[in-house]
Design an enzyme around this catalytic site. Sequence first.
Site, mmCIF file in Angstrom:
data_model
loop_
_atom_site.group_PDB
_atom_site.id
_atom_site.type_symbol
_atom_site.label_atom_id
_atom_site.label_comp_id
_atom_site.label_asym_id
_atom_site.label_seq_id
_atom_site.Cartn_x
_atom_site.Cartn_y
_atom_site.Cartn_z
ATOM 1 N N SER A 113 0.806 -1.227 0.000
ATOM 2 C CA SER A 113 0.000 0.000 0.000
ATOM 3 C C SER A 113 0.844 1.285 0.000
ATOM 4 O O SER A 113 0.498 2.232 -0.726
ATOM 5 C CB SER A 113 -0.966 0.001 1.183
ATOM 6 N N GLY A 138 -4.792 -11.189 -9.938
ATOM 7 C CA GLY A 138 -5.233 -10.583 -8.677
ATOM 8 C C GLY A 138 -4.666 -9.211 -8.353
ATOM 9 O O GLY A 138 -5.183 -8.527 -7.459
ATOM 10 N N ASP A 168 -12.724 -4.001 -0.419
ATOM 11 C CA ASP A 168 -12.243 -5.213 -1.116
ATOM 12 C C ASP A 168 -13.230 -5.684 -2.184
ATOM 13 O O ASP A 168 -12.819 -6.151 -3.249
ATOM 14 C CB ASP A 168 -11.994 -6.347 -0.109
ATOM 15 N N GLY A 200 -13.255 -21.027 -1.630
ATOM 16 C CA GLY A 200 -12.762 -20.419 -0.396
ATOM 17 C C GLY A 200 -13.893 -19.742 0.356
ATOM 18 O O GLY A 200 -14.909 -19.370 -0.245
ATOM 19 N N LYS A 243 -8.647 -6.217 10.951
ATOM 20 C CA LYS A 243 -9.812 -5.851 10.120
ATOM 21 C C LYS A 243 -11.145 -5.997 10.853
ATOM 22 O O LYS A 243 -12.129 -5.390 10.457
ATOM 23 C CB LYS A 243 -9.851 -6.706 8.853
ATOM 24 N N ILE A 273 -7.439 -14.303 -7.038
ATOM 25 C CA ILE A 273 -7.109 -13.065 -6.305
ATOM 26 C C ILE A 273 -5.705 -13.127 -5.706
ATOM 27 O O ILE A 273 -5.187 -12.124 -5.249
ATOM 28 C CB ILE A 273 -8.176 -12.685 -5.245
HETATM 29 P P1 NAP Z 1 -8.317 -16.397 5.189
HETATM 30 O O1 NAP Z 1 -9.455 -15.631 5.786
HETATM 31 O O2 NAP Z 1 -7.259 -16.951 6.078
HETATM 32 O O3 NAP Z 1 -8.973 -17.621 4.334
HETATM 33 C C1 NAP Z 1 -8.143 -18.593 3.759
HETATM 34 C C2 NAP Z 1 -8.968 -19.484 2.822
HETATM 35 O O4 NAP Z 1 -8.062 -20.386 2.186
HETATM 36 C C3 NAP Z 1 -10.016 -20.350 3.532
HETATM 37 O O5 NAP Z 1 -11.113 -20.544 2.676
HETATM 38 C C4 NAP Z 1 -9.252 -21.668 3.743
HETATM 39 O O6 NAP Z 1 -10.071 -22.810 3.864
HETATM 40 C C5 NAP Z 1 -8.487 -21.753 2.436
HETATM 41 N N1 NAP Z 1 -7.320 -22.622 2.543
HETATM 42 C C6 NAP Z 1 -6.129 -22.334 3.115
HETATM 43 N N2 NAP Z 1 -5.310 -23.419 3.028
HETATM 44 C C7 NAP Z 1 -6.014 -24.389 2.383
HETATM 45 C C8 NAP Z 1 -5.724 -25.724 1.985
HETATM 46 N N3 NAP Z 1 -4.523 -26.300 2.224
HETATM 47 N N4 NAP Z 1 -6.679 -26.425 1.318
HETATM 48 C C9 NAP Z 1 -7.891 -25.873 1.072
HETATM 49 N N5 NAP Z 1 -8.232 -24.614 1.424
HETATM 50 C C10 NAP Z 1 -7.305 -23.888 2.080
HETATM 51 O O7 NAP Z 1 -7.553 -15.525 4.108
HETATM 52 P P2 NAP Z 1 -8.129 -14.312 3.218
HETATM 53 O O8 NAP Z 1 -7.905 -13.036 3.926
HETATM 54 O O9 NAP Z 1 -9.500 -14.673 2.785
HETATM 55 O O10 NAP Z 1 -7.102 -14.312 1.975
HETATM 56 C C11 NAP Z 1 -7.046 -15.400 1.052
HETATM 57 C C12 NAP Z 1 -6.063 -15.091 -0.058
HETATM 58 O O11 NAP Z 1 -6.524 -13.987 -0.816
HETATM 59 C C13 NAP Z 1 -4.659 -14.706 0.413
HETATM 60 O O12 NAP Z 1 -3.728 -15.352 -0.422
HETATM 61 C C14 NAP Z 1 -4.577 -13.217 0.197
HETATM 62 O O13 NAP Z 1 -3.271 -12.775 -0.103
HETATM 63 C C15 NAP Z 1 -5.490 -13.041 -1.019
HETATM 64 N N6 NAP Z 1 -6.091 -11.696 -1.077
HETATM 65 C C16 NAP Z 1 -5.854 -10.937 -2.183
HETATM 66 C C17 NAP Z 1 -6.395 -9.678 -2.283
HETATM 67 C C18 NAP Z 1 -6.119 -8.828 -3.492
HETATM 68 O O14 NAP Z 1 -6.312 -7.603 -3.400
HETATM 69 N N7 NAP Z 1 -5.734 -9.400 -4.607
HETATM 70 C C19 NAP Z 1 -7.223 -9.179 -1.249
HETATM 71 C C20 NAP Z 1 -7.461 -10.002 -0.132
HETATM 72 C C21 NAP Z 1 -6.888 -11.268 -0.053
HETATM 73 P P3 NAP Z 1 -10.547 -23.309 5.328
HETATM 74 O O15 NAP Z 1 -11.694 -22.405 5.701
HETATM 75 O O16 NAP Z 1 -10.948 -24.720 5.133
HETATM 76 O O17 NAP Z 1 -9.388 -23.150 6.254
#
Ligand code: NAP
Length: 276
Positions: free
Chosen positions: A16, A242, A102, A128, A65, A219
């Site tokens: 950021s 993403g 977001d 997810g 958050k 993403i």
């Molecule tokens: P989060 O709340 O921790 O959620 C993680 C998600 O990934 C959950 O659905 C989790 O499933 C799943 N997951 C993790 N490990 C897994 C595995 N081994 N097998 C299957 N599912 C798995 O994280 P978040 O904040 O939503 O962020 C998720 C991703 O999005 C990150 O990589 C982040 O960098 C990216 N992101 C990008 C942007 C952008 O602007 N491009 C914005 C926000 C986030 P379970 O519920 O089963 O644990």
Amino acid sequence: MIKAGVIGYPVKHSKSPRIHGTWLKEYGINGSYESVEIAPDNFEATIKELITEGYKGFNVTIPHKINIMTLCDTIDETAKAIGAVNTVTVDENGKLTGYNTDSFGFIENLKEKQPAINFNNGSALLIGAGGAARACAYGLLKEGIKKLYLTNRTRQKAETIAEDLKSYGDIEIINWDNRNAFPEDLILLANTTALGMEGQPSLDIDLSNLNRNCIVYDIVYAPLITPLLAQAQDKGHPIVTGIGMLLHQARPGFQKWFGTSDMPKVSAELEEVILR
Ligand code: NAP
């Protein structure tokens, strides 16, 4: 000097400051945007210090958050529906308003990269059910997607999102084990898990039975072309990376804090600069 920043713990990795720093230069604004690391046990006192120092607002990243919401005097409808705040403004009386940009970032990036998309024309599948998935789900429902499918390793989390957002549209859960049996009318498949990110395993999915017109969006932006996007490209799907989501989600905050008449622009050059 107008001050803004990003709060998180840790926060060193945040892109950021580079995004806002580029826009501050572009607009010739006498402003600053800095990373502020705040440990959870020091949270409220440090937010008060930022207000005293004259901060106009800040972005909020992991792990704050949700707990920032207790300090906000007002929370807008989007942030309430998503259940998290990523952008805060501070008014002249030190009152905080919380927003979540977001979903705006997710949708704007999609519309910019695939302008022909017609949300009323089919359904979408989100893989997810974490914090990011909630924002993406809300954005798609607000755009009027015909039906939203959710699949997640932990089914309960997808069910909670479906329950929380049911007033915005039609949502159905697909069992994680059935994730390769795609509904026929999918116009969008989006990965919102951390899978495919550098240092993480790839998302285990087989796109063979996905209709070829379906847009595949990831993403995750490090790497830019994730294994999911590489598979989609091989099979001839339109893809969306993403990084644009990250850039677009930053635009509303910049306008609110620095008082520009329009939101700053996202360009291919900016994407390249931020990825470097
Ligand atoms: P989060 O709340 O921790 O959620 C993680 C998600 O990934 C959950 O659905 C989790 O499933 C799943 N997951 C993790 N490990 C897994 C595995 N081994 N097998 C299957 N599912 C798995 O994280 P978040 O904040 O939503 O962020 C998720 C991703 O999005 C990150 O990589 C982040 O960098 C990216 N992101 C990008 C942007 C952008 O602007 N491009 C914005 C926000 C986030 P379970 O519920 O089963 O644990």
